[in-house]
Design a protein around this motif. Structure first.
Motif, mmCIF file in Angstrom:
data_model
loop_
_atom_site.group_PDB
_atom_site.id
_atom_site.type_symbol
_atom_site.label_atom_id
_atom_site.label_comp_id
_atom_site.label_asym_id
_atom_site.label_seq_id
_atom_site.Cartn_x
_atom_site.Cartn_y
_atom_site.Cartn_z
ATOM 1 N N SER A 1 1.029 -1.114 0.042
ATOM 2 C CA SER A 1 -0.011 -0.065 -0.068
ATOM 3 C C SER A 1 0.973 1.235 -0.093
ATOM 4 N N PHE A 2 1.858 1.340 0.772
ATOM 5 C CA PHE A 2 3.107 2.362 0.645
ATOM 6 C C PHE A 2 3.540 2.579 -0.567
ATOM 7 N N ILE A 3 4.074 1.429 -1.072
ATOM 8 C CA ILE A 3 4.686 1.464 -2.604
ATOM 9 C C ILE A 3 3.871 1.988 -3.760
ATOM 10 N N LYS A 4 2.789 1.371 -3.559
ATOM 11 C CA LYS A 4 1.817 1.795 -4.550
ATOM 12 C C LYS A 4 0.882 2.776 -4.168
ATOM 13 N N GLU A 5 1.016 3.383 -3.127
ATOM 14 C CA GLU A 5 0.049 4.677 -2.579
ATOM 15 C C GLU A 5 -1.367 4.121 -2.975
ATOM 16 N N ASP A 6 -1.738 3.091 -2.398
ATOM 17 C CA ASP A 6 -2.995 2.395 -2.381
ATOM 18 C C ASP A 6 -3.724 2.572 -1.120
ATOM 19 N N SER A 7 -4.524 3.685 -1.088
ATOM 20 C CA SER A 7 -5.103 3.944 0.339
ATOM 21 C C SER A 7 -6.359 2.735 0.428
ATOM 22 N N ASP A 8 -7.137 2.281 -0.319
ATOM 23 C CA ASP A 8 -7.880 1.326 0.006
ATOM 24 C C ASP A 8 -7.318 0.009 0.614
ATOM 25 N N LEU A 9 -5.942 -0.463 0.044
ATOM 26 C CA LEU A 9 -5.351 -1.589 0.662
ATOM 27 C C LEU A 9 -4.750 -1.100 1.928
#
Length: 109
Positions: A27-35
């Motif tokens: 989530s940090f690397i992909k900037e994935d707020s949902d995850l």
């Protein structure tokens, strides 16, 4: 000895905590707020399982189904796994911050 093979909850908590680490970093690397939010939500499950495991250890210890040394070591391991889940939440919270500018619902820039 007493205790071997009877603490499936420890393995289950470990599996969840390890998945939380993987997903929080993703989530940090992909900037994935949902995850990131999903990782944060999973911490409640870990906390509940941690409490269940503690109760199981106490009950088994009282019933002399566990060696005291096994019970003590299991308690430490459970606490470390619970802390791993907490650290995953911290990573996920920073992933949310990078995406939104909010850390734990507070704007900090």
């Amino acid at each position: 000895g007493l205790g071997h093979g009877r603490m499936e909850l420890i393995n289950h908590i470990a599996e969840i905590a390890i998945a939380m680490v993987d997903d929080s970093v993703s989530s940090f690397i992909k900037e994935d707020s949902d995850l990131a939010r999903e990782v944060i939500a999973r911490d409640d499950e870990v906390d509940k399982l941690y409490e269940d495991a503690q109760k199981e250890i106490i009950t088994k210890l009282q019933n002399q189904e566990l060696e005291p040394a096994f019970a003590i070591n299991s308690t430490f391991i459970l606490k470390y796994l619970e802390r791993i889940a907490d650290h995953s939440v911290n990573i996920a919270e920073w992933a949310n911050y990078i995406k939104s500018g909010y850390y734990k619902d507070t704007q900090i820039f």
